[in-house]
Enzyme design. Structure first.
Site, PDB file in Angstrom:
ATOM      1  N   HIS A 186       0.822  -1.212   0.000  1.00  0.00           N
ATOM      2  CA  HIS A 186       0.000   0.000   0.000  1.00  0.00           C
ATOM      3  C   HIS A 186       0.860   1.268   0.000  1.00  0.00           C
ATOM      4  CE1 HIS A 186       1.131   0.767   4.149  1.00  0.00           C
ATOM      5  NE2 HIS A 186       0.977  -0.549   4.342  1.00  0.00           N
ATOM      6  N   GLU A 220      -2.420  -7.341   7.055  1.00  0.00           N
ATOM      7  CA  GLU A 220      -1.170  -7.353   7.817  1.00  0.00           C
ATOM      8  C   GLU A 220      -1.364  -8.244   9.025  1.00  0.00           C
ATOM      9  OE1 GLU A 220       1.909  -7.422   7.865  1.00  0.00           O
ATOM     10  OE2 GLU A 220       2.526  -5.330   7.743  1.00  0.00           O
TER      11      GLU A 220
END
Length: 187
Positions: free
Chosen positions: A9, A83
């Site tokens: 990201h 994550e």
């Protein structure tokens, strides 16, 4: 033929604050992160992207949405790209917690201590159990797939799904924001 593009990201508020932000939608992209995502979309414009999957965390979703708008490709959610959970350390910026994070990552990847956990969060086995089957499922699809995920996830898991990435290589070459790893499935 299947092509996968693993993407981290864009820069997030959590990156600047140096806090663990691995649950929910608290920390989105910074202005710089939005610019990085736009630049990434420009770089991917000729890649004939067929689909995009994203982690549900806000910074990844925002990155994927920018790619989606620019590339005119739909985005699908994928918990497998989240994550890894750091348990009680969520929201922390404590340097001792970050040292433990690095220590556990090293023991996972170099010593094979698969059951250790950061702050009581996920173990390596937990992460692998969700990540590897998802990537295997995606490799069964034809065309180019972009997978928007996270630096920690990719540092420990790319070696599981890519034959030419070693543990040591992954540790010393973490992905920068919007950096990508392109690969071709042999299946």
């Amino acid at each position: 033929m299947t092509r996968l593009i693993f993407v981290r990201h864009g820069e997030s508020e959590a990156n600047l604050l140096h806090v663990f932000s691995n649950r929910g939608t608290k920390h989105g992209l910074t202005a710089n992160g939005r610019g990085q995502a736009l630049e990434l979309a420009r770089r991917l414009a000729g890649a004939s992207v067929a689909r995009i999957y994203t982690s549900p965390l806000l910074r990844a979703v925002q990155t994927a949405q920018i790619l989606s708008r620019r590339l005119d490709v739909e985005v699908g959610p994928a918990e497998a790209l989240c994550e890894y959970d750091v348990g009680a350390y969520e929201g922390s910026d404590d340097p001792a917690h970050w040292r433990e994070y690095e220590e556990v990552l090293n023991t996972w990847t170099l010593a094979g201590e698969w059951d250790r956990r950061v702050g009581g969060g996920e173990s390596y086995r937990d992460i692998k159990h969700r990540f590897a089957p998802f990537v295997e499922q995606v490799t069964a699809m034809s065309g180019v797939t972009v997978l928007v995920g996270h630096g920690g996830l990719y540092r420990c898991m790319l070696r599981v799904v890519l034959t030419n990435v070693t543990a040591t290589f992954a540790l010393i070459h973490p992905l920068a924001n919007t950096q990508q790893v392109r690969c071709v499935s042999r299946f």
